[in-house]
Design a protein around this motif. Sequence first.
Motif, PDB file in Angstrom:
ATOM      1  N   ALA A 142      -1.042  11.256   5.642  1.00 59.67           N
ATOM      2  CA  ALA A 142      -0.264  10.138   6.171  1.00 59.67           C
ATOM      3  C   ALA A 142      -0.519   8.856   5.372  1.00 59.67           C
ATOM      4  O   ALA A 142       0.406   8.083   5.100  1.00 59.67           O
ATOM      5  CB  ALA A 142      -0.594   9.918   7.642  1.00 59.67           C
ATOM      6  N   LYS A 144      -1.468   8.667   2.188  1.00 61.96           N
ATOM      7  CA  LYS A 144      -0.825   8.793   0.877  1.00 61.96           C
ATOM      8  C   LYS A 144       0.683   8.526   0.985  1.00 61.96           C
ATOM      9  O   LYS A 144       1.284   7.906   0.101  1.00 61.96           O
ATOM     10  CB  LYS A 144      -1.079  10.188   0.303  1.00 61.96           C
ATOM     11  CG  LYS A 144      -2.509  10.401  -0.184  1.00 61.96           C
ATOM     12  CD  LYS A 144      -2.682  11.791  -0.779  1.00 61.96           C
ATOM     13  CE  LYS A 144      -4.094  11.977  -1.329  1.00 61.96           C
ATOM     14  NZ  LYS A 144      -4.309  13.341  -1.891  1.00 61.96           N
ATOM     15  N   GLU A 145       1.269   9.010   2.072  1.00 67.09           N
ATOM     16  CA  GLU A 145       2.703   8.753   2.293  1.00 67.09           C
ATOM     17  C   GLU A 145       2.941   7.270   2.521  1.00 67.09           C
ATOM     18  O   GLU A 145       3.921   6.704   2.034  1.00 67.09           O
ATOM     19  CB  GLU A 145       3.194   9.564   3.508  1.00 67.09           C
ATOM     20  CG  GLU A 145       4.688   9.518   3.732  1.00 67.09           C
ATOM     21  CD  GLU A 145       5.464  10.182   2.615  1.00 67.09           C
ATOM     22  OE1 GLU A 145       6.629   9.760   2.397  1.00 67.09           O
ATOM     23  OE2 GLU A 145       4.940  11.101   1.973  1.00 67.09           O
ATOM     24  N   ARG A 146       2.010   6.622   3.230  1.00 67.41           N
ATOM     25  CA  ARG A 146       2.135   5.201   3.498  1.00 67.41           C
ATOM     26  C   ARG A 146       2.010   4.392   2.208  1.00 67.41           C
ATOM     27  O   ARG A 146       2.626   3.333   2.059  1.00 67.41           O
ATOM     28  CB  ARG A 146       1.056   4.782   4.494  1.00 67.41           C
ATOM     29  CG  ARG A 146       1.276   3.433   5.158  1.00 67.41           C
ATOM     30  CD  ARG A 146       0.273   3.164   6.266  1.00 67.41           C
ATOM     31  NE  ARG A 146       0.424   4.126   7.358  1.00 67.41           N
ATOM     32  CZ  ARG A 146      -0.479   5.010   7.721  1.00 67.41           C
ATOM     33  NH1 ARG A 146      -1.647   5.072   7.055  1.00 67.41           N
ATOM     34  NH2 ARG A 146      -0.271   5.842   8.716  1.00 67.41           N
ATOM     35  N   ARG A 148       3.246   5.039  -0.537  1.00 71.45           N
ATOM     36  CA  ARG A 148       4.536   5.003  -1.238  1.00 71.45           C
ATOM     37  C   ARG A 148       5.333   3.761  -0.860  1.00 71.45           C
ATOM     38  O   ARG A 148       6.175   3.299  -1.639  1.00 71.45           O
ATOM     39  CB  ARG A 148       5.354   6.251  -0.907  1.00 71.45           C
ATOM     40  CG  ARG A 148       4.739   7.546  -1.430  1.00 71.45           C
ATOM     41  CD  ARG A 148       5.683   8.704  -1.186  1.00 71.45           C
ATOM     42  NE  ARG A 148       5.122   9.967  -1.652  1.00 71.45           N
ATOM     43  CZ  ARG A 148       5.772  11.122  -1.630  1.00 71.45           C
ATOM     44  NH1 ARG A 148       7.008  11.172  -1.156  1.00 71.45           N
ATOM     45  NH2 ARG A 148       5.187  12.222  -2.069  1.00 71.45           N
TER      46      ARG A 148
END
Length: 337
Positions: A142, A144-146, A148
């Motif tokens: 989560a 790592k996605e954030r 972006r």
Amino acid sequence: MRVLKYLGFLIVLIAGIAGISWWNARPPIVEVVAPYRGSAAEVVYATAVVEPVRWAKVTSIIRERITSLCGCEGMEVAKGDQLAELDSGDARATLAELEARQVLAKSDRQRAMQLLERRVVSQQVYDKAQSELIRVNAMIAAQKERLRDYSIVAPMDGVILRQDGSVGEVAEPGDVLFWIGQPQPLQLIAEVNEEDIPKVVKGQKALIKADAFPNRDLMATVSRITPMGDPVLKNYRVYLDLPDDTPLRIGMTAEINIVTAEESDTLLLPLAAFDGANVQAIAEDNTVSLLQVDTGIRGTRAVEVLDGVDPNSRIVFPYNSDLKAGQTVRTEAGKQP
């Protein structure tokens, strides 16, 4: 002598009053025009803005300081190209902390597995260690996605039409940092009053008046109409296609007249000659008569005459509400509109 003097004064006074009465009693002068042949057009007026057909606003979805901008206004970019970077220091620190916890969680699970195989601990201890590792792995994914969200990229191929913001400023969620779109084709987006929208249909032509090109005859074509209007502003959005060779630029404003009806070589009278459907005609004996006219297209300057007057009629222009039916007037030719 005194009597003669008073008598002479009285005669002059009576003559003056008679002269004034005669002057005031003269028939009034009115200007008249004759019906003429020409083209009639009914139009719907609106204001519009030039926009690309395909374009997008690029915004930040988080509140963070801008650390870099591409400086690519006016340049072509491809989908996925980085346009800006936001300060991700805190977010990366959080990721590093989670990764450290992941190392510890893996170690705890490995130790719990070994102890379980030796039957030193129960299955419940191992399951708890396994669950903690799964939870940390999910938090890392989560985060790592954030991360972006801190990198702002082009959502489509196109040209950077405009760039806002500066390095060091704080980007607020929803603030537009970039406008990106295709320079061609272009369209006009107009706001049409709800009273006029029933007259507007796809395919109609529109005449454009733009301050940047005052001497150019510019055209557009109605391409689509939004099905739902604005109940507060009481208008509907109308999209009009512009030709490829239009000189108009993105962001320009224009006034448009959508031609909703048109008739060529028809009988016309000036709009100002009408009071509703009535006009004032002057007979051969110079008396006024009120005529009801069957009209067609009602434009901004002229009205199409279908029946009620002929090309030889003399019509009062503009309409004079002070005139009465049967009243005698004097006429002079008015300026043909």
